[in-house]
Motif scaffolding. Structure first.
Motif, short mmCIF file in Angstrom:
data_model
loop_
_atom_site.label_atom_id
_atom_site.label_comp_id
_atom_site.label_asym_id
_atom_site.label_seq_id
_atom_site.Cartn_x
_atom_site.Cartn_y
_atom_site.Cartn_z
N GLY A 28 0.91 -1.35 0.20
CA GLY A 28 -0.02 0.03 -0.01
C GLY A 28 0.79 1.35 -0.19
O GLY A 28 0.61 2.21 0.53
N ALA A 31 2.67 3.02 -5.16
CA ALA A 31 2.48 1.99 -6.36
C ALA A 31 0.99 1.20 -6.05
O ALA A 31 0.11 1.23 -6.92
CB ALA A 31 3.44 1.28 -6.65
N SER A 53 0.81 -3.75 5.10
CA SER A 53 1.47 -4.02 6.50
C SER A 53 2.07 -2.76 7.07
O SER A 53 2.85 -2.31 6.72
CB SER A 53 2.55 -4.98 6.40
N GLY A 57 5.47 -0.78 6.83
CA GLY A 57 5.41 0.76 6.30
C GLY A 57 5.67 0.91 4.77
O GLY A 57 5.80 -0.05 4.18
N ILE A 59 7.83 3.25 1.81
CA ILE A 59 9.25 4.00 1.67
C ILE A 59 9.11 5.55 2.06
O ILE A 59 10.20 5.95 2.66
CB ILE A 59 10.12 3.62 0.51
N VAL A 61 9.39 8.13 0.50
CA VAL A 61 9.89 9.09 -0.77
C VAL A 61 9.13 8.97 -1.95
O VAL A 61 8.12 8.15 -2.23
CB VAL A 61 11.61 8.88 -0.77
N SER A 64 8.56 14.10 -6.09
CA SER A 64 8.71 14.94 -7.24
C SER A 64 8.03 14.43 -8.49
O SER A 64 8.68 13.12 -8.68
CB SER A 64 10.20 15.36 -7.53
N ILE A 199 1.96 -10.38 4.75
CA ILE A 199 1.89 -11.42 3.87
C ILE A 199 3.01 -12.49 4.29
O ILE A 199 4.09 -12.01 4.08
CB ILE A 199 1.92 -11.42 2.41
N LEU A 346 8.80 0.12 -7.07
CA LEU A 346 10.08 -0.46 -6.74
C LEU A 346 10.23 -2.06 -6.73
O LEU A 346 11.30 -2.36 -7.11
CB LEU A 346 10.45 0.05 -5.21
N ILE A 359 7.36 7.14 -10.26
CA ILE A 359 5.76 7.29 -10.09
C ILE A 359 5.22 7.38 -11.57
O ILE A 359 4.18 6.68 -11.77
CB ILE A 359 5.28 8.36 -9.18
C1 LIG Z 1 15.68 7.50 -2.59
C2 LIG Z 1 14.67 7.61 -3.39
C3 LIG Z 1 13.80 8.64 -3.98
C4 LIG Z 1 12.81 8.63 -4.70
N1 LIG Z 1 12.29 9.89 -5.41
C5 LIG Z 1 11.35 9.83 -6.27
C6 LIG Z 1 10.88 11.00 -7.04
O1 LIG Z 1 11.20 12.12 -6.62
N2 LIG Z 1 9.89 11.03 -7.98
C7 LIG Z 1 9.25 9.55 -8.09
O2 LIG Z 1 8.48 9.51 -8.98
N3 LIG Z 1 9.77 8.39 -7.41
C8 LIG Z 1 10.64 8.61 -6.48
N4 LIG Z 1 11.24 7.47 -5.96
C9 LIG Z 1 10.49 6.28 -6.35
C10 LIG Z 1 9.33 6.30 -5.53
O3 LIG Z 1 9.51 6.44 -4.27
C11 LIG Z 1 8.38 4.90 -5.67
O4 LIG Z 1 8.43 4.55 -6.90
C12 LIG Z 1 7.26 5.00 -4.98
O5 LIG Z 1 7.24 5.49 -3.77
C13 LIG Z 1 6.42 3.67 -4.89
O6 LIG Z 1 6.96 2.69 -4.12
P1 LIG Z 1 6.29 1.34 -3.83
O7 LIG Z 1 4.85 1.61 -3.54
O8 LIG Z 1 6.81 0.44 -4.89
O9 LIG Z 1 7.01 0.91 -2.46
P2 LIG Z 1 6.69 1.04 -1.10
O10 LIG Z 1 6.45 2.52 -0.55
O11 LIG Z 1 8.20 0.74 -0.23
O12 LIG Z 1 5.53 0.15 -0.28
C14 LIG Z 1 5.52 -1.05 -0.26
C15 LIG Z 1 4.37 -1.73 0.30
O13 LIG Z 1 4.32 -3.15 0.55
C16 LIG Z 1 4.20 -3.69 1.70
N5 LIG Z 1 4.55 -4.69 1.93
C17 LIG Z 1 5.70 -5.09 1.59
N6 LIG Z 1 5.99 -6.35 2.15
C18 LIG Z 1 4.78 -6.90 2.43
C19 LIG Z 1 4.37 -7.97 3.28
N7 LIG Z 1 4.97 -8.97 3.23
N8 LIG Z 1 3.08 -8.14 3.56
C20 LIG Z 1 2.31 -7.08 3.38
N9 LIG Z 1 2.57 -5.89 2.76
C21 LIG Z 1 3.89 -5.89 2.39
C22 LIG Z 1 4.46 -2.39 2.43
O14 LIG Z 1 3.87 -2.44 3.68
C23 LIG Z 1 4.30 -1.18 1.73
O15 LIG Z 1 2.77 -0.80 1.88
C24 LIG Z 1 12.17 7.49 -5.04
C25 LIG Z 1 12.70 6.44 -4.71
C26 LIG Z 1 13.82 6.48 -3.89
C27 LIG Z 1 14.29 5.00 -3.37
#
Ligand SMILES: Cc1cc2nc3c(=O)[nH]c(=O)nc-3n(C[C@H](O)[C@H](O)[C@H](O)COP(=O)(O)OP(=O)(O)OC[C@H]3O[C@@H](n4cnc5c(N)ncnc54)[C@H](O)[C@@H]3O)c2cc1C
Length: 525
Positions: A28, A31, A53, A57, A59, A61, A64, A199, A346, A359
């Motif tokens: 959540g 993405a 979960s 939590g 990430i 970040v 932008s 999970i 990610l 994003i």
């Molecule tokens: C340093 C950095 C800077 C960035 N800056 C930018 C930017 O400026 N602009 C931009 O477009 N993008 C940026 N990004 C990318 C952006 O942060 C991600 O694309 C975006 O936040 C999506 O993250 P996510 O949802 O894939 O992962 P996360 O935010 O990590 O979410 C993962 C989710 O999975 C859940 N999860 C994981 N394992 C389990 C499990 N076993 N059971 C239940 N739930 C689970 C977690 O609880 C969480 O809800 C940046 C990334 C980084 C690393």
């Protein structure tokens, strides 16, 4: 688009037993909730469930964005003004790059157009001709977004049609946690169901497809399509299906970031700052209520402690969250979609956020998935073509990011000496060769993310010019061309002076909602 979720499954879906009806989204973060909102809005007959979960939590970040993000907001039927107010967002007109070509040099990569074609001739070539004939303007003098950014002023271009800023474009700086919250409530309004839980086990069918997930609570959740948004953990696409990660770490050296959030000092600027450092670069993303900051670096040259100290010595304002270290490997899953698992965010790949593309890639991947939408047979031909298409997008972005480094004139640290001497991809080499020889930009595909104004901005900003301008431009009379440029530049300048300062525009048009004040913490805290 209907504002309310249809309670009934559409007849067409009921008739086809092979139709995907049960979508399970794991994770959540940004993405996960983007996916949940898009599936819930566009598949009213399907059951859309999201598991996240709090123990892990998000990430926290990724703040932008680039202009297509506003397309996502519109696609979801969300009111942009409301979204800005509830996510503490601010406006972004582009990126200011400092110290990339040499120390103390800066340039701007704006959104939107730069000038307008003159008698059918590409503006860049007209400007180049005038430059070579002694005209003293800079390319960005003709980019409305650059001029607004330099003056700290803002107006929505769509509210200023037939003015010198009409061809500008903009995106948002957003609070990542508030975006996830906003999209969650939107997705839930359209019927998405959220389950809190960790999970622990992923069950697979004999053909390798994911069949169900078992949570720590013991609950088992099955589905037709699983969307892996578990961040760098890549629980389904990586750990379960074993889809390999193609590392591009040899092409882009940075592999870690240290991030923190600070109180705002002064009014927010209408751009992201990307300031080159000795061993990478630092960002500053101003929101209405705080700023996001980070130092993206290469661990071969600087330790976590040193990078943290560098970041903390340079940020303005009191630190309200972090610092937190985020390790990453640049690259992409060899198949972003495999079997009945689509990976996003990610979990699917990562390229350093120099042009704020991650994003966007989530939205882009979902957009393409909807175009290629499968049924439960998960046709391998669809998958192969979809994966090829998404790979090309990542590849195009990677080349554009490498451009920011490879033509630097800096040689003051081992990091900069290496980035300028390391081999570059053949595709980028060809693009640079063609540009230098003719000023033409070699296109990599019909739906490129970075169009001519972006390449011109970064190439010019990094001191790369073609040996000649296009000969067709010589049909223009030089005196008339200079006269035109001499008129257009001050017109844009003086019009921009009449616009409100960004902070005044925010206050009157979309002041942050006081109910959604702060989200100042990271997952690890
Ligand atoms: C340093 C950095 C800077 C960035 N800056 C930018 C930017 O400026 N602009 C931009 O477009 N993008 C940026 N990004 C990318 C952006 O942060 C991600 O694309 C975006 O936040 C999506 O993250 P996510 O949802 O894939 O992962 P996360 O935010 O990590 O979410 C993962 C989710 O999975 C859940 N999860 C994981 N394992 C389990 C499990 N076993 N059971 C239940 N739930 C689970 C977690 O609880 C969480 O809800 C940046 C990334 C980084 C690393």
């Amino acid at each position: 688009m209907s504002p309310h979720k249809e309670p009934q499954m559409p007849e067409s879906l009921m008739k086809d037993p092979n139709e995907i009806r049960d979508v399970v989204i794991c994770g959540g973060g940004t993405a996960g909730w983007m996916a949940a909102a898009l599936f819930a809005v566009h598949m009213p007959g399907a059951r859309v469930r999201l598991i996240e979960s709090e123990e892990i939590g998000t990430i926290g970040v990724g703040e932008s964005t680039i202009p297509p993000f506003l397309g996502l907001i519109a696609n979801l039927g969300i009111n942009e003004q409301d979204f800005i107010q509830k996510t503490q967002a601010s406006f972004k007109l582009g990126i200011r790059f400092e110290n990339w070509l040499t120390r103390r040099h800066s340039y701007f990569h704006p959104f939107g157009q730069i000038g307008a074609a003159i008698e059918g001739n590409d503006f860049y070539h007209c400007w180049l001709k005038a430059r070579l004939e002694g005209h003293d303007s800079a390319l960005q003098d003709f980019a409305p977004a650059s001029v607004m950014a330099a003056e700290g002023r803002f107006m929505l271009p769509q509210k200023a049609p037939r003015t010198p800023i009409a061809s500008a474009n903009y995106a948002l700086h957003v609070d990542a946690k508030l975006v996830a919250q906003y999209l969650r409530s939107h997705a839930e309004k359209f019927g998405a169901i959220r389950t809190e839980g960790l999970i622990e086990t992923v069950n697979q069918a004999p053909n390798g497809n994911v069949r169900s997930l078992v949570l720590k609570s013991g609950e088992e959740i099955s589905g037709d399509l699983f969307v892996d948004c578990t961040g760098f953990r890549a629980l389904l696409i990586g750990k379960t299906l074993g889809v390999e990660y193609e590392s591009w770490a040899d092409q882009l050296l940075c592999n870690r970031a240290v991030v923190c959030q600070t109180e705002n000092v002064g009014e927010p600027a209408p751009y992201t700052l990307a300031q080159a450092q000795d061993y990478g670069w630092r960002w500053r993303i101003p929101l209405q209520h705080r700023s996001g900051n980070g130092y993206v670096f290469c661990k071969d040259y600087i330790s976590d402690d040193e990078a943290t100290a560098t970041l903390l010595s340079q940020v303005e304002g009191k630190v309200v969250a972090g610092p937190m270290i985020v390790p990453f490997t640049t690259g992409i899953r060899k198949q972003v979609w495999s079997k009945n698992v689509l990976s996003l965010g990610l979990a699917s790949g990562f390229i350093e956020p120099l042009e704020s593309t991650a994003i966007h890639l989530v939205y882009r991947t979902l957009d393409f998935f909807f175009r290629y939408f499968p049924d439960k047979s998960f046709n391998p031909a669809l998958q192969a073509d979809f994966n090829r298409r998404i790979y090309n997008d990542y590849d195009e972005i990677k080349d554009f990011i490498i451009l920011h480094y490879c033509v630097t004139q800096r040689d003051d640290t081992e990091f900069w000496r290496r980035v300028k001497s390391d081999p570059i991809p053949d595709s980028l080499r060809a693009k640079l060769d063609v540009f230098r020889a003719s000023g033409a930009l070699r296109e990599t595909g019909p739906e490129e993310l970075f169009r001519q104004p972006s390449w011109y901005s970064v190439l010019e900003g990094m001191g790369v010019r073609p040996y000649r301008y296009n000969f067709l431009t010589d049909r223009l009379d030089s005196a008339q061309l200079h006269h035109l440029l001499n008129e257009v530049k001050p017109q844009l300048q003086s019009f921009v002076q009449t616009l409100p300062a960004l902070s005044d525009f925010l206050r009157t048009y979309c002041p942050a909602d006081p109910m959604t004040s702060s989200t100042a913490h990271f997952a690890a805290e």
